[in-house]
Design a protein around this motif. Structure first.
Motif, PDB file in Angstrom:
ATOM      1  N   GLU A  13      38.508  24.593  32.848  1.00 17.91           N
ATOM      2  CA  GLU A  13      39.403  23.653  33.511  1.00 17.91           C
ATOM      3  C   GLU A  13      39.141  23.700  35.012  1.00 17.91           C
ATOM      4  OE1 GLU A  13      40.921  20.828  33.437  1.00 17.91           O
ATOM      5  OE2 GLU A  13      42.243  21.445  31.785  1.00 17.91           O
ATOM      6  N   SER A  47      47.260  24.217  22.123  1.00 21.75           N
ATOM      7  CA  SER A  47      46.741  23.047  22.837  1.00 21.75           C
ATOM      8  C   SER A  47      47.778  22.588  23.858  1.00 21.75           C
ATOM      9  CB  SER A  47      46.422  21.895  21.876  1.00 21.75           C
ATOM     10  OG  SER A  47      45.373  22.221  21.003  1.00 21.75           O
ATOM     11  N   ASP A 105      47.600  20.390  35.409  1.00 23.15           N
ATOM     12  CA  ASP A 105      48.432  19.194  35.316  1.00 23.15           C
ATOM     13  C   ASP A 105      48.526  18.404  36.623  1.00 23.15           C
ATOM     14  OD1 ASP A 105      50.195  20.509  36.993  1.00 23.15           O
ATOM     15  OD2 ASP A 105      51.862  20.577  35.583  1.00 23.15           O
ATOM     16  N   VAL A 157      48.359  19.387  26.953  1.00 19.99           N
ATOM     17  CA  VAL A 157      47.890  18.172  27.609  1.00 19.99           C
ATOM     18  C   VAL A 157      49.010  17.677  28.516  1.00 19.99           C
ATOM     19  CG1 VAL A 157      48.691  16.522  25.853  1.00 19.99           C
ATOM     20  CG2 VAL A 157      46.645  16.002  27.213  1.00 19.99           C
ATOM     21  N   SER A 158      48.658  16.951  29.584  1.00 20.48           N
ATOM     22  CA  SER A 158      49.675  16.531  30.546  1.00 20.48           C
ATOM     23  C   SER A 158      49.491  15.076  30.952  1.00 20.48           C
ATOM     24  CB  SER A 158      49.625  17.423  31.795  1.00 20.48           C
ATOM     25  OG  SER A 158      48.348  17.369  32.411  1.00 20.48           O
ATOM     26  N   HIS A 214      37.679  27.997  27.017  1.00 13.59           N
ATOM     27  CA  HIS A 214      38.329  26.938  27.791  1.00 13.59           C
ATOM     28  C   HIS A 214      37.775  26.885  29.205  1.00 13.59           C
ATOM     29  CE1 HIS A 214      41.312  26.679  24.583  1.00 13.59           C
ATOM     30  NE2 HIS A 214      41.376  28.000  24.628  1.00 13.59           N
ATOM     31  N   GLU A 233      45.349  24.240  30.889  1.00  9.09           N
ATOM     32  CA  GLU A 233      45.523  22.846  31.320  1.00  9.09           C
ATOM     33  C   GLU A 233      45.931  22.787  32.786  1.00  9.09           C
ATOM     34  OE1 GLU A 233      46.296  18.551  31.199  1.00  9.09           O
ATOM     35  OE2 GLU A 233      45.020  19.935  30.068  1.00  9.09           O
TER      36      GLU A 233
END
Length: 276
Positions: free
Chosen positions: A71, A161, A113, A163-164, A69, A111
């Motif tokens: 980010e 998983s 956000d 997601v935002s 990952h 993630e």
């Protein structure tokens, strides 16, 4: 590298187009007009304007696991790998207290956000508050998950998983979706009357419609699911509906189309007509 507007693609191979690095990537991130790739051999990046490949030296990254990952918060690059997490700034490893908290456990999802970095590792979930430089941990029994009823499965299985949107953060596990409200700080469990139970989530994406409602696409080992949490609408698409394979490794929404990456190739689907 695929251009969906022109319908053109370019293939990159190690030792041919890729002059420096590997051609087996396990994560990808667009950053500063470049494509960054994580693999078991470290981090490499590609500048499409210069058609140039480069990499961050392993002596700098000091990562001894596969990078699953990537980010960013536009200040730091966060790296989730098979033996923990690291962050970088200007290609330099930045000391970070959360590395010791997570330890040498795999990072399953990552993630940013807009204000917080969410980190899933096993049956543990962490929220890194960037401005305060503070980490908040949610327990496997749902501790500190305000609004979540005890009989609504909390962190029973790992989150794979995240997601935002502007108002919510969605977490996929084998029991469905956990939803965190960025406005109220409350949690809810969504499983659409068990329709989402036992789906292994491989990827998750969302789009916010003009009316402010979030629509999610969930990539799983059994097909692709479109979800409207507001109306509890759920529909599964698989090979019977025209997908090249039931195992969907990646999903990406671009306007009226959703793209699916499978072992049998890439496909796109004009999806809004099927939404209720």
């Amino acid at each position: 590298l695929f251009d969906p507007q022109k319908g053109q693609s370019k293939f990159f191979r190690r030792g041919i187009e890729i002059t420096m690095g590997n051609d087996q990537a396990s994560s990808i991130l667009e950053l500063n007009n470049q494509w960054w790739f994580g693999s078991e051999n470290g981090i490499q990046f590609y500048n499409p304007k210069k058609d140039f490949w480069s990499h961050i030296r392993e002596s700098i990254t000091k990562i001894d696991g596969n990078i699953f990952h990537l980010e960013t918060d536009n200040l730091f690059l966060y790296i989730g790998h098979s033996r923990g997490i690291k962050r970088f700034q200007n290609e330099l490893n930045e000391p970070w207290s959360i590395e010791a908290v997570i330890g040498r456990w795999p990072v399953d999802a990552l993630e940013w956000d807009g204000s917080n970095l969410w980190i899933s590792s096993g049956r543990r979930l962490f929220r890194w508050l960037a401005e305060a430089e503070f980490v908040f941990q949610y327990g496997s029994s749902g501790q500190n998950m305000n609004g979540l009823q005890e009989n609504k499965s909390p962190l029973i299985s790992k989150i794979t998983s995240i997601v935002s949107s502007d108002s919510k953060v969605y977490f996929a596990d084998r029991f469905g979706l956990l939803i965190y409200s960025k406005i109220t700080g409350e949690w809810t469990r969504f499983n659409a009357e068990s329709k989402l139970v036992d789906f292994h989530a491989l990827d998750l994406d969302l789009i916010t419609l003009d009316n402010g409602k979030d629509i999610l696409w969930l990539a799983t080992s059994k097909g692709a699911l479109v979800i409207n949490p507001e109306t509890s609408f759920v529909r599964l698409f698989d090979k019977k509906d025209g997908l090249p394979d039931n195992k969907i490794n990646a999903v990406k929404i671009t306007g009226n189309y959703v793209w699916f990456g499978t072992d049998e190739g890439l496909c796109k689907f004009k999806w809004k007509n099927y939404l209720k």
